[in-house]
Design an enzyme around this catalytic site. Structure first.
Site, PDB file in Angstrom:
ATOM      1  N   ASP A 128      -8.683  -2.976  -4.596  1.00  2.00           N
ATOM      2  CA  ASP A 128      -7.777  -1.802  -5.264  1.00  2.00           C
ATOM      3  C   ASP A 128      -8.075  -2.343  -7.462  1.00  2.00           C
ATOM      4  O   ASP A 128      -8.431  -3.273  -7.154  1.00  2.00           O
ATOM      5  CB  ASP A 128      -6.378  -2.496  -5.841  1.00  2.00           C
ATOM      6  CG  ASP A 128      -5.277  -1.578  -5.749  1.00  2.00           C
ATOM      7  OD1 ASP A 128      -5.356  -0.583  -6.834  1.00  2.00           O
ATOM      8  OD2 ASP A 128      -4.493  -1.320  -5.276  1.00  2.00           O
ATOM      9  N   ASP A 169      -1.436   7.887  -4.753  1.00  2.00           N
ATOM     10  CA  ASP A 169      -0.176   6.992  -4.221  1.00  2.00           C
ATOM     11  C   ASP A 169       1.177   7.949  -3.723  1.00  2.00           C
ATOM     12  O   ASP A 169       1.515   7.500  -3.347  1.00  2.00           O
ATOM     13  CB  ASP A 169       0.588   5.561  -5.123  1.00  2.00           C
ATOM     14  CG  ASP A 169      -0.309   4.480  -6.006  1.00  2.00           C
ATOM     15  OD1 ASP A 169      -1.025   4.475  -4.754  1.00  2.00           O
ATOM     16  OD2 ASP A 169      -0.225   3.730  -6.260  1.00  2.00           O
TER      17      ASP A 169
HETATM   18  C1  GLA Z   1      -1.635   0.226  -5.769  1.00  2.00           C
HETATM   19  C2  GLA Z   1      -2.450   0.685  -4.586  1.00  2.00           C
HETATM   20  C3  GLA Z   1      -0.799   0.941  -3.637  1.00  2.00           C
HETATM   21  C4  GLA Z   1      -0.807  -0.425  -2.698  1.00  2.00           C
HETATM   22  C5  GLA Z   1      -0.502  -1.433  -4.271  1.00  2.00           C
HETATM   23  C6  GLA Z   1      -0.020  -2.376  -4.387  1.00  2.00           C
HETATM   24  O1  GLA Z   1      -0.258   0.537  -6.409  1.00  2.00           O
HETATM   25  O2  GLA Z   1      -2.433   2.288  -5.274  1.00  2.00           O
HETATM   26  O3  GLA Z   1      -1.265   1.871  -2.883  1.00  2.00           O
HETATM   27  O4  GLA Z   1      -2.480  -1.094  -2.613  1.00  2.00           O
HETATM   28  O5  GLA Z   1      -1.013  -1.192  -5.955  1.00  2.00           O
HETATM   29  O6  GLA Z   1      -0.082  -3.883  -5.454  1.00  2.00           O
END
Ligand code: GLA
Length: 742
Positions: free
Chosen positions: A480, A550
């Site tokens: 990430d 997301d």
């Molecule tokens: C980001 C990612 C999510 C998740 C969060 C965790 O927003 O896109 O899928 O992994 O971080 O903090």
């Protein structure tokens, strides 16, 4: 595929069965001129007629007394600034002697089979020399002795030319590169729509189209990542071009950092097109004997519309960008705990979750954010990559083994490029943070960025990740990156080299990927940046799938996945089913709609399956089984977009096996319409003469009927080949049709 050369004057014709790309060197001025890029044409021994020269008032001329030798009206391959071309320049080099005045003139060329080896950054993988040919056009600035090598790679099977530029300093003094685009090209006219994929967090890669207009229009990122705002891609579509008709050009940059894609339409209606590293805050000091090479840009052409362009891009990404191991592989159906638990979990909860996942048929359980020391919210702990033993008493190694014993694999979330306040690195190595020691550092999601332009930092993070990967049974990593870079300053670089930071940073990211892949070649990586904030071919070179967004609401995902598919193959798109009301938009859609939408990608779930009723669990089981049956078709078939969610209430697409024998059609109607008109959806790509059955119906149709007459659809009933079913009318309804040759 071939590259033909006419020698007097120099002309280069790169072609294969699909495309031609013609360049010529102007006999008088030594300028390299853009002549043609488009549908394949036969080779001829002269293209002099393609560089029309014209005398116009109010211009400056390169050749004394020759008023037709103005750079202002030439269509150029890699234009400079300062000699009479007042449009946007493709590069800017400063020398000690003459500032930004340089004069690069053609001196020669190289031709060779395959391509030169490239180290440490994403590039087109050419495993077989026979698949490609390369042309290098060499120009030299006589004063600074800098060489500029314009590289063109043409593939046997793709309607694409891949361009990049290399600068070599053969002079005695350093020079500063202030701008270096990967390619530039001047189109003859401006009669195009520009298509871009733009958006923001939770709304990534929506299709935007606008007619070209005089002046500059662009897509870009200055965030340090390729970003949510614009994808490093744009297309030019002739005014009459649509999904299945007309000429379309696509430009896709193999790069994950700051980029600029720009079109400059001049007053004579020439469209100058370029793409490369964003010049904002960029500069690169090139000492004697050093080289700088730009990222590569794929330029693709189709004479039959956007869908064909997408298929070309999908092929090139799957065949020449994604690692060999991940081209034909079967991607696991995964379940991720993020939206199910957020930070609130312990081993017991995770074990229950994973056990349930194993019984439902998932292949892989992924533990997301929150597993490392003290990470109970997003204010702490990034870079302290030690398991939180209060949540997971046996650490990641113990947990991963237990999960593996259940018969499913284990995956783990990392955010390697980040650091939180109070962590070991933050306290002991402030010099490892991006930012100036005397200036404020802006935070994003309460976190700071590690200086990946510094090899020591990359090594340190590698060491921490290596330890966990070695001790545990990890088959997947979600990498990430949750903030943009600001106050771009590396304490490891002298002041005059700070312009190199952004590029060195992303090269550091690539380096960590390479080290991890070398050490753990069997691990599947999925890249992520607050959802789909770094979805680009550069990332796909290392991580063959990317978390698309997301936002997992079914209808929002229809738009995101539809837009994403313009460039990226379905297999590269991470798609999940999540809970309702949806956590991003609060919308309620059926489990069926969420599943059927998520099927079209690298499919998974991220919701609390332990809280489901038996009835729901049975549905989940069936969905996973169905997906597994169709996974080969979906992930390796050809995609045809049928109806756009950006243009109406119904979206539709289909995938078809390469042998045209099996297809899967997806339809989603956003809002229910009372007493609606009848709509026929026309399928694509089928064999006209073959007989196809819509699974579930007693009748068959010829391919031509399904393509030219279409399948009847409206919201009150849905006819699958004469089998009229009454269906309940509600919003966000999806339909899947299986088509089989009989
Ligand atoms: C980001 C990612 C999510 C998740 C969060 C965790 O927003 O896109 O899928 O992994 O971080 O903090």
């Amino acid at each position: 595929m071939s590259i033909s050369v006419n020698k007097n004057p120099m002309e280069f014709h790169l072609f294969n069965q699909k495309i031609s790309y013609i360049i010529r060197v102007d006999e008088e001025t030594g300028e390299v001129l853009s002549c043609y890029f488009g549908k394949h044409i036969q080779h001829k021994d002269s293209y002099s007629y393609l560089s029309e020269k014209i005398e116009r008032p109010c211009t400056t001329s390169l050749v004394e007394g020759n008023h037709k030798s103005s750079l202002e009206f030439m269509r150029r391959e890699y234009p400079d600034f300062g000699h009479g071309d007042f449009r946007t320049a493709a590069f800017d080099i400063h020398t000690e002697v003459s500032g930004s005045i340089c004069e690069f003139k053609y001196v020669g060329y190289n031709l060779f089979k395959g391509r030169k080896a490239v180290q440490g950054k994403p590039h087109l993988r050419i495993e077989n020399e026979k698949d490609a040919e390369t042309l290098e056009i060499i120009l030299v600035d006589a004063v600074s002795k800098v060489r500029m090598i314009l590289t063109y790679l043409i593939l046997e099977e793709s309607a694409s030319v891949v361009r990049s530029v290399r600068f070599v300093n053969e002079g005695k003094k350093p020079v500063i590169i202030k701008k270096a685009m990967s390619f530039s090209m001047d189109f003859r006219d401006k009669d195009y729509k520009m298509l871009s994929l733009s958006g923001t967090w939770a709304r990534e890669r929506h299709i935007e189209k606008s007619l070209l207009h005089p002046g500059v229009q662009s897509v870009y990122s200055t965030r340090g990542t390729s970003g949510h705002t614009f994808n490093p891609f744009f297309a030019l579509m002739k005014e009459n071009a649509e999904e299945y008709q007309g000429e379309v050009y696509g430009f896709s940059l193999l790069y994950s950092g700051n980029f600029l894609g720009l079109i400059d339409v001049d007053t004579f209606e020439t469209a100058r097109v370029m793409m490369g590293i964003h010049p904002q805050d960029f500069s690169w000091k090139l000492n004697t004997s050093e080289e700088f090479e730009t990222p590569e840009c794929i330029m693709t052409y189709s004479s039959t519309g956007l869908n064909d362009l997408s298929q070309e891009l999908h092929k090139i990404i799957m065949k020449h960008i994604v690692r060999e191991e991940h081209r034909q592989d079967i991607r696991p159906v995964l379940i991720n705990n993020w939206e199910a638990t957020y930070f609130d979990f312990n081993e017991e909860k995770i074990i229950d979750f994973a056990e349930e996942a194993a019984t439902l048929g998932f292949d892989l359980f992924v533990l997301d954010d929150g597993w490392f020391e003290g990470r109970n919210d997003d204010t702490t702990s990034l870079s302290d990559w030690n398991p939180d033993l209060s949540k997971l008493p046996e650490g990641i190694s113990g947990l991963s083994r237990k999960v593996k014993e259940m018969g499913i694999s284990f995956g783990l979330w990392f955010e390697p490029e980040m650091v939180s306040k109070g962590t070991n690195i933050f306290e002991t190595h402030p010099e490892y943070l991006v930012g100036h020691p005397m200036r404020k550092r802006t935070h994003g999601r309460n976190q700071y960025v590690l200086d990946f332009s510094n090899d020591e930092v990359v090594e340190l993070v590698f060491g921490m990740m290596e330890k966990i990967l070695t001790e545990s049974e990890i088959s997947y990593i979600k990498w990430d990156m949750n903030r943009s870079i600001t106050e771009a300053w590396s304490m490891n670089l002298p002041a005059e080299r700070q312009g190199e930071f952004y590029h060195r940073y992303i090269m550091g990211v690539y380096k960590l990927y390479e080290k991890l892949i070398d050490a753990f070649p069997e691990v599947l990586f999925e890249s992520c940046a607050s959802g789909g904030g770094r979805f680009d071919p550069g990332m796909l070179y290392y991580a063959p799938q990317t978390w698309a967004s997301d936002d997992t609401d079914a209808w929002e995902r229809v738009k995101i996945q539809y837009g994403t598919s313009v460039v990226y193959p379905l297999k590269t798109i991470g798609t999940h089913v999540s809970a309702v009301p949806n956590h991003q938009v609060g919308r309620i859609t059926s489990l069926k709609a969420r599943n059927e939408t998520a099927y079209f990608g690298s499919f998974g779930y991220e919701m609390d399956i332990t809280k489901m009723s038996e009835e729901e669990k049975n549905q989940v089981r069936k969905h996973i089984l169905f997906f597994k049956e169709k996974r080969q078709l979906i992930q390796h078939g050809d995609l045809y977009r049928l109806l756009s969610p950006f243009e109406g209430n119904i979206a539709s697409w289909m995938v078809l096996s390469k042998d045209q024998k099996e297809g899967l059609v997806y339809i989603c109607q956003a809002l229910a319409i009372p007493n609606a008109p009848q709509i026929r959806i026309k399928l694509k790509g089928l064999n006209e003469k073959s007989k196809y059955q819509v699974v579930g119906s007693d009748h068959w149709h010829y391919g031509d009927e399904l393509m030219y007459l279409g399948i009847l659809f409206n919201e009150h009933y849905f006819e699958s080949a004469d089998n009229v079913q009454f269906v309940l009318n509600h919003d966000f309804r999806t339909y899947l049709l299986e088509i089989k040759e009989i």
